[in-house]
Design a protein around this motif. Structure first.
Motif, short mmCIF file in Angstrom:
data_model
loop_
_atom_site.label_atom_id
_atom_site.label_comp_id
_atom_site.label_asym_id
_atom_site.label_seq_id
_atom_site.Cartn_x
_atom_site.Cartn_y
_atom_site.Cartn_z
N ALA A 7 0.86 -1.19 0.00
CA ALA A 7 0.00 0.00 0.00
C ALA A 7 0.89 1.24 0.00
N ILE A 8 0.59 2.19 -0.86
CA ILE A 8 1.50 3.32 -1.09
C ILE A 8 0.75 4.63 -0.98
N CYS A 38 -4.10 7.10 -3.77
CA CYS A 38 -4.32 8.48 -4.24
C CYS A 38 -3.16 9.40 -3.85
N SER A 39 -1.94 8.97 -4.17
CA SER A 39 -0.76 9.78 -3.88
C SER A 39 -0.79 11.09 -4.66
N ASN A 65 -8.02 9.00 -1.06
CA ASN A 65 -7.17 8.46 0.00
C ASN A 65 -8.04 7.87 1.10
N THR A 66 -7.88 6.56 1.31
CA THR A 66 -8.77 5.85 2.24
C THR A 66 -8.03 5.20 3.41
N HIS A 70 -7.81 -0.20 4.02
CA HIS A 70 -8.70 -0.32 2.86
C HIS A 70 -7.90 -0.61 1.59
N ALA A 71 -6.76 0.05 1.44
CA ALA A 71 -5.94 -0.18 0.25
C ALA A 71 -5.51 -1.64 0.17
N ARG A 72 -5.08 -2.20 1.29
CA ARG A 72 -4.69 -3.61 1.29
C ARG A 72 -5.87 -4.52 0.97
#
Length: 331
Positions: A7-8, A38-39, A65-66, A70-72
């Motif tokens: 996750a970034i 959402c970088s 950006n969450t 959530h990203a994982r």
């Protein structure tokens, strides 16, 4: 196959080091899923370059950006590996780390989680291993019990079914991933340890290190964990053990408020006190051990004002003891 979730968020300064460590793995049957949360920096462009060079890398980009959990979880939906690992975007792995993980799983079919050897590093040669006693194998519920006080850490690779049955807890943007670790351990047949090294970068800009009011998310994450344990039907003793850990986090949160309230706005201070007060009310004092009779740790229910007076005095005395020690040290 092992799937690695990365996750970034605004990680352009560290991303190359992270992904290069995956591409150097001596275990090559990898799926690397990079989820850009959402970088606003060049992280996405860096990911695109890597994906164009190595077909094992899949890139996903979220529209808002969450948070890491959530990203994982988005990444899990695309995972095809028998095992799932995670790697934070500012961390990296030793070249043989995943090979050692794979060998451990292959040799022990009853094993559901394999812990890596964690080394805390500043990236400039100062490396300190996580203070954990090496072990060969634990029954899952014992690993869960050891994770309550983090006698064992939460950096591991698990069979994919655990992540699908128990995805990352999204209760909070930070800290609730600890809950997922504990649930995975609890539901494992065996938990083992290997010597594959995970380098945990001591990034002072990371979410958990910033002086930010979001630090109090930990209290909400702890509440979520307790409710999950109740639903799982863990023993009464386990609940009591966790309640003691939850209480220590309440006291730690008050210390955080005491130390940093001058840096916060009036609204933030009001929120912090309100959140600590709310969770203080939910603590089951009958489950607390000897700490409930120790100055600085006594809940003093039902009087919130009395508890606040205790904490203010306790942390003031601690601060003055530190000042005296510094004066003795430096004359």
């Amino acid at each position: 196959m092992i799937t690695v979730l990365v996750a970034i968020y605004n990680a352009q300064a560290y991303l190359k080091r992270c992904i290069d460590s995956l591409l150097r793995q001596t275990y090559t049957d990898l799926q690397v899923i990079c989820i850009d949360d959402c970088s606003t920096d060049s992280s996405w462009e860096i990911l695109q370059r890597y994906a164009s060079q190595d077909k094992r890398i899949m890139t996903l980009r979220l529209e808002e950006n969450t948070g890491q959990a959530h990203a994982r979880n988005v990444g899990i939906k695309y995972a095809t590996g028998e095992y799932i690992a995670f790697l934070d975007s500012d961390d990296w792995l030793a070249d043989d780390a995943l090979k050692q993980v794979w060998n451990t799983f292959a040799a022990h079919p009853q094993t559901d989680c394999v812990l890596l050897h964690v080394v805390n590093t500043d990236g400039a040669g100062k490396d300190v291993p996580y203070p954990m006693q090496d072990f060969d194998c634990m029954e899952g519920k014992e690993a869960f019990a050891q994770s309550i006080d983090w006698n064992i850490h939460g950096v591991y690779v698990a069979r994919a079914f655990l992540y699908r049955q128990f995805p990352f807890d999204e209760t909070c943007r930070s800290y609730s991933d600890d809950n997922t670790t504990r649930i995975h351990y609890y539901n494992s047949r065996e938990v083992r340890y290997c010597r594959g090294t995970y380098y945990y970068y001591q990034n002072m800009n990371s979410t958990t290190r910033k002086t930010d009011i979001s630090r109090l998310d930990q209290l909400k994450a702890n509440e979520s964990m307790k409710q999950q344990l109740i639903r799982l039907g863990v023993t009464d003793g386990m609940i009591s053990r966790y309640e003691n850990a939850r209480w220590l986090n309440v006291v730690d949160s008050y210390m955080f408020f005491y130390q940093h309230r001058h840096a916060f706005s009036r609204h933030e201070n009001s929120f912090a006190l309100g959140e600590i007060h709310r969770v203080w009310q939910t603590i089951e004092t009958s489950r607390l051990g000897r700490n409930k009779h120790k100055f600085g740790y006594m809940p003093l229910k039902p009087c919130w004002l009395l508890f606040r007076m205790e904490e203010e005095l306790y942390f003031t005395l601690r601060r003055f003891r530190c000042i005296r020690r510094l004066r003795k040290l430096f004359g």
